[in-house]
Write a protein that holds these residues in place. Structure first.
Motif, PDB file in Angstrom:
ATOM      1  N   ARG A 262      52.508  44.881  34.604  1.00  0.00           N
ATOM      2  CA  ARG A 262      51.361  44.251  35.276  1.00  0.00           C
ATOM      3  C   ARG A 262      50.134  44.182  34.360  1.00  0.00           C
ATOM      4  N   LEU A 263      50.028  45.104  33.401  1.00  0.00           N
ATOM      5  CA  LEU A 263      48.839  45.146  32.550  1.00  0.00           C
ATOM      6  C   LEU A 263      48.699  43.887  31.687  1.00  0.00           C
ATOM      7  N   PRO A 264      49.764  43.403  31.036  1.00  0.00           N
ATOM      8  CA  PRO A 264      49.610  42.117  30.343  1.00  0.00           C
ATOM      9  C   PRO A 264      49.283  40.978  31.317  1.00  0.00           C
ATOM     10  N   TRP A 265      49.826  41.025  32.519  1.00  0.00           N
ATOM     11  CA  TRP A 265      49.521  40.012  33.545  1.00  0.00           C
ATOM     12  C   TRP A 265      48.017  40.000  33.837  1.00  0.00           C
ATOM     13  N   PHE A 266      47.447  41.193  34.049  1.00  0.00           N
ATOM     14  CA  PHE A 266      46.012  41.287  34.302  1.00  0.00           C
ATOM     15  C   PHE A 266      45.220  40.753  33.109  1.00  0.00           C
ATOM     16  N   ALA A 267      45.667  41.092  31.906  1.00  0.00           N
ATOM     17  CA  ALA A 267      44.966  40.663  30.692  1.00  0.00           C
ATOM     18  C   ALA A 267      45.001  39.141  30.541  1.00  0.00           C
ATOM     19  N   LEU A 268      46.161  38.534  30.758  1.00  0.00           N
ATOM     20  CA  LEU A 268      46.267  37.079  30.630  1.00  0.00           C
ATOM     21  C   LEU A 268      45.458  36.382  31.718  1.00  0.00           C
ATOM     22  N   ASP A 269      45.411  36.958  32.904  1.00  0.00           N
ATOM     23  CA  ASP A 269      44.574  36.407  33.967  1.00  0.00           C
ATOM     24  C   ASP A 269      43.102  36.423  33.537  1.00  0.00           C
TER      25      ASP A 269
ATOM     26  N   HIS B 196      40.019  51.959  41.691  1.00  0.00           N
ATOM     27  CA  HIS B 196      38.811  51.255  41.240  1.00  0.00           C
ATOM     28  C   HIS B 196      39.186  49.858  40.770  1.00  0.00           C
ATOM     29  N   ARG B 197      38.200  48.973  40.777  1.00  0.00           N
ATOM     30  CA  ARG B 197      38.427  47.636  40.216  1.00  0.00           C
ATOM     31  C   ARG B 197      38.676  47.770  38.718  1.00  0.00           C
ATOM     32  N   LEU B 198      39.562  46.934  38.207  1.00  0.00           N
ATOM     33  CA  LEU B 198      39.824  46.873  36.767  1.00  0.00           C
ATOM     34  C   LEU B 198      38.894  45.816  36.192  1.00  0.00           C
ATOM     35  N   MET B 199      38.032  46.212  35.293  1.00  0.00           N
ATOM     36  CA  MET B 199      37.067  45.305  34.682  1.00  0.00           C
ATOM     37  C   MET B 199      37.563  44.971  33.273  1.00  0.00           C
ATOM     38  N   CYS B 200      37.953  43.715  33.081  1.00  0.00           N
ATOM     39  CA  CYS B 200      38.510  43.274  31.793  1.00  0.00           C
ATOM     40  C   CYS B 200      37.449  42.502  31.013  1.00  0.00           C
TER      41      CYS B 200
ATOM     42  N   SER C 169      40.173  39.454  22.098  1.00  0.00           N
ATOM     43  CA  SER C 169      40.210  40.907  22.209  1.00  0.00           C
ATOM     44  C   SER C 169      39.803  41.267  23.625  1.00  0.00           C
ATOM     45  N   MET C 170      40.236  42.451  24.055  1.00  0.00           N
ATOM     46  CA  MET C 170      39.972  42.849  25.429  1.00  0.00           C
ATOM     47  C   MET C 170      39.884  44.358  25.555  1.00  0.00           C
ATOM     48  N   LEU C 171      38.987  44.787  26.437  1.00  0.00           N
ATOM     49  CA  LEU C 171      38.929  46.168  26.900  1.00  0.00           C
ATOM     50  C   LEU C 171      39.090  46.142  28.407  1.00  0.00           C
ATOM     51  N   GLY C 172      40.051  46.909  28.912  1.00  0.00           N
ATOM     52  CA  GLY C 172      40.237  47.044  30.349  1.00  0.00           C
ATOM     53  C   GLY C 172      39.709  48.407  30.786  1.00  0.00           C
ATOM     54  N   ARG C 173      38.748  48.412  31.705  1.00  0.00           N
ATOM     55  CA  ARG C 173      38.122  49.664  32.143  1.00  0.00           C
ATOM     56  C   ARG C 173      38.193  49.815  33.655  1.00  0.00           C
ATOM     57  N   GLN C 174      38.287  51.060  34.081  1.00  0.00           N
ATOM     58  CA  GLN C 174      38.126  51.404  35.497  1.00  0.00           C
ATOM     59  C   GLN C 174      37.130  52.545  35.574  1.00  0.00           C
ATOM     60  N   ALA C 175      36.124  52.387  36.406  1.00  0.00           N
ATOM     61  CA  ALA C 175      35.073  53.402  36.576  1.00  0.00           C
ATOM     62  C   ALA C 175      34.500  53.825  35.222  1.00  0.00           C
ATOM     63  N   GLY C 176      34.357  52.861  34.306  1.00  0.00           N
ATOM     64  CA  GLY C 176      33.761  53.122  33.001  1.00  0.00           C
ATOM     65  C   GLY C 176      34.713  53.689  31.959  1.00  0.00           C
TER      66      GLY C 176
END
Length: 175
Positions: free
Chosen positions: A61-68, A111-115, A130-137
């Protein structure tokens, strides 16, 4: 948006101080200030169905979230045109040739995933995000994603279209 007087190349005033009646006002695009520009962040709602029995997001799911998030970046910077519109309306494909992700912490529905997404390299016919995926900082993952520009109906490489290059270039920042 700044305005400038222009003279059409085909008119008699081109290259001279000819008649002002054929000059026109033209809007110049804003040049983004990359020093003060807010980063682009796409919010993902991680759901229970995205998780395995341990309660963390399935790895796939993580690459899915990133591509989204990358698609959302395109939409935000091209007036609403994401991959679908680029492909079908403009005949511009952007298939991926490289994905790399490092996982730092579990992703959960808590928490929401902030990409945070940004273009980090623009080649002749490719772009790397490039991307950083964060939750609650907390950084949960980081990654790089490279795609190439193609003529979609021919699946043939092409240089980055000029209008897209003009959007991307000022937004480039290092990883």
């Amino acid at each position: 948006m700044p305005l400038v007087l222009t003279c059409p190349r085909t008119s008699p005033c081109h290259g001279s101080t000819g008649s002002w009646s054929i000059w026109r006002l033209q809007k110049l695009p804003e040049v983004p200030d990359t020093e003060t520009q807010e980063p682009f962040v796409h919010e993902v709602r991680v759901a229970w169905g995205d998780c395995d029995p341990a309660g963390i997001a399935y790895t796939g799911r993580l690459p899915w979230f990133a591509l989204d998030a990358i698609n959302a970046w395109w939409e935000a910077h091209t007036g609403g045109d994401g991959w679908y519109q680029l492909e079908l309306d403009r005949n511009i494909g952007t298939p991926f040739v490289h994905l790399s992700m490092d996982f730092r912490a579990p992703v959960t529905p808590r928490h929401r995933l902030m990409c945070e997404v940004w273009p980090s390299r623009l080649g002749t016919s490719s772009i790397t995000f490039s991307m950083l995926g964060r939750q609650a900082g907390e950084v949960c993952f980081e990654g790089t994603f490279t795609c190439v520009f193609i003529i979609a109906d021919q699946f043939k490489s092409q240089p980055a279209p000029k209008d897209l290059r003009e959007i991307i270039a000022p937004l480039l920042r290092s990883s």
